[in-house]
Design a protein around this motif. Structure first.
Motif, short mmCIF file in Angstrom:
data_model
loop_
_atom_site.label_atom_id
_atom_site.label_comp_id
_atom_site.label_asym_id
_atom_site.label_seq_id
_atom_site.Cartn_x
_atom_site.Cartn_y
_atom_site.Cartn_z
N UNK A 67 0.80 -1.22 0.00
CA UNK A 67 0.00 0.00 0.00
C UNK A 67 0.83 1.27 0.00
N UNK A 68 2.15 1.13 -0.20
CA UNK A 68 3.03 2.29 -0.24
C UNK A 68 2.97 2.94 -1.63
N UNK A 69 2.80 4.24 -1.64
CA UNK A 69 2.72 5.01 -2.88
C UNK A 69 4.07 5.00 -3.59
N UNK A 70 4.05 4.85 -4.93
CA UNK A 70 5.28 4.93 -5.73
C UNK A 70 5.01 5.67 -7.02
N UNK A 71 6.07 6.16 -7.63
CA UNK A 71 5.98 6.83 -8.93
C UNK A 71 7.20 6.45 -9.75
N UNK A 72 6.96 5.91 -10.94
CA UNK A 72 8.04 5.50 -11.84
C UNK A 72 7.75 6.06 -13.23
N UNK A 73 8.74 5.95 -14.12
CA UNK A 73 8.54 6.35 -15.50
C UNK A 73 7.47 5.47 -16.13
N UNK A 74 6.58 6.04 -16.90
CA UNK A 74 5.52 5.25 -17.52
C UNK A 74 6.03 4.42 -18.69
N UNK A 75 7.12 4.83 -19.31
CA UNK A 75 7.62 4.12 -20.48
C UNK A 75 8.73 3.15 -20.10
N UNK A 76 8.56 1.90 -20.49
CA UNK A 76 9.57 0.88 -20.21
C UNK A 76 10.86 1.24 -20.95
N UNK A 77 12.01 1.13 -20.29
CA UNK A 77 13.27 1.51 -20.94
C UNK A 77 13.68 0.58 -22.09
N UNK A 78 13.00 -0.53 -22.24
CA UNK A 78 13.34 -1.46 -23.32
C UNK A 78 13.01 -0.85 -24.68
N UNK A 79 11.72 -0.69 -24.99
CA UNK A 79 11.35 -0.07 -26.26
C UNK A 79 10.25 0.97 -26.12
N UNK A 80 10.04 1.44 -24.89
CA UNK A 80 9.10 2.53 -24.68
C UNK A 80 7.64 2.12 -24.57
N UNK A 81 7.37 0.88 -24.22
CA UNK A 81 6.00 0.43 -24.03
C UNK A 81 5.41 1.14 -22.81
N UNK A 82 4.20 1.71 -22.92
CA UNK A 82 3.58 2.33 -21.75
C UNK A 82 3.26 1.28 -20.68
N UNK A 83 3.81 1.47 -19.49
CA UNK A 83 3.54 0.56 -18.39
C UNK A 83 2.06 0.62 -17.99
N UNK A 84 1.41 1.76 -18.28
CA UNK A 84 0.01 1.93 -17.91
C UNK A 84 -0.92 1.03 -18.72
#
Length: 133
Positions: free
Chosen positions: A21-38
């Motif tokens: 339940x801990x809040x986190x914030x990461x880049x939405x784009x995967x560093x592999x080929x830029x796939x949106x994690x969302x």
């Protein structure tokens, strides 16, 4: 786990909560080929897994855990071509009043990232006296 994608000052971020339940914030784009994690990422404990090739990262540090394990041959093959990178992590907190979420992003990050591109492009043009660097 509900994940929310936002664009803050030109930076694509993904906000969510880990297994505790801990809040986190990461880049939405995967560093592999830029796939949106969302677009279907799974959060398992404190690990986020990319929906396309299964790359996994710790949400607390961005540390790479597994690089492109799926699908069977294609994932590892595409992972071999692209340099392994950690996932960007941003400081995040819930405001004391109102429950708003605050994310700390470097507003100059995009400009700094693109500076190398423009420098290389301009260098390819040569100096204004007709010579090259």
């Amino acid at each position: 786990t509900e994940l929310r994608a936002k664009n803050l000052a030109g930076v694509d971020v993904l906000v969510g909560k880990d297994g505790k339940g801990t809040l986190f914030c990461v880049a939405n784009l995967c560093p592999h080929i830029g796939t949106p994690m969302s677009e279907g990422a799974d959060v398992i404990g404190d690990v986020i897994v990319c929906p396309l090739h299964g790359s996994s990262f710790k949400v607390t540090t961005g540390e790479l855990i597994d690089w492109c394990p799926t699908p069977f041959i294609i994932g590892p093959l595409t992972g071999f071509v692209v340099e392994r990178k950690n996932l960007a992590v941003f400081e995040v907190r819930s405001s004391f009043f109102g429950g708003d979420i605050e994310v700390l992003v470097d507003t100059n990050a995009k400009k700094a990232y693109e500076a190398d591109y423009w420098k290389g492009l301009l260098d390819a043009q040569g100096k204004d006296d007709g010579t090259f660097y």
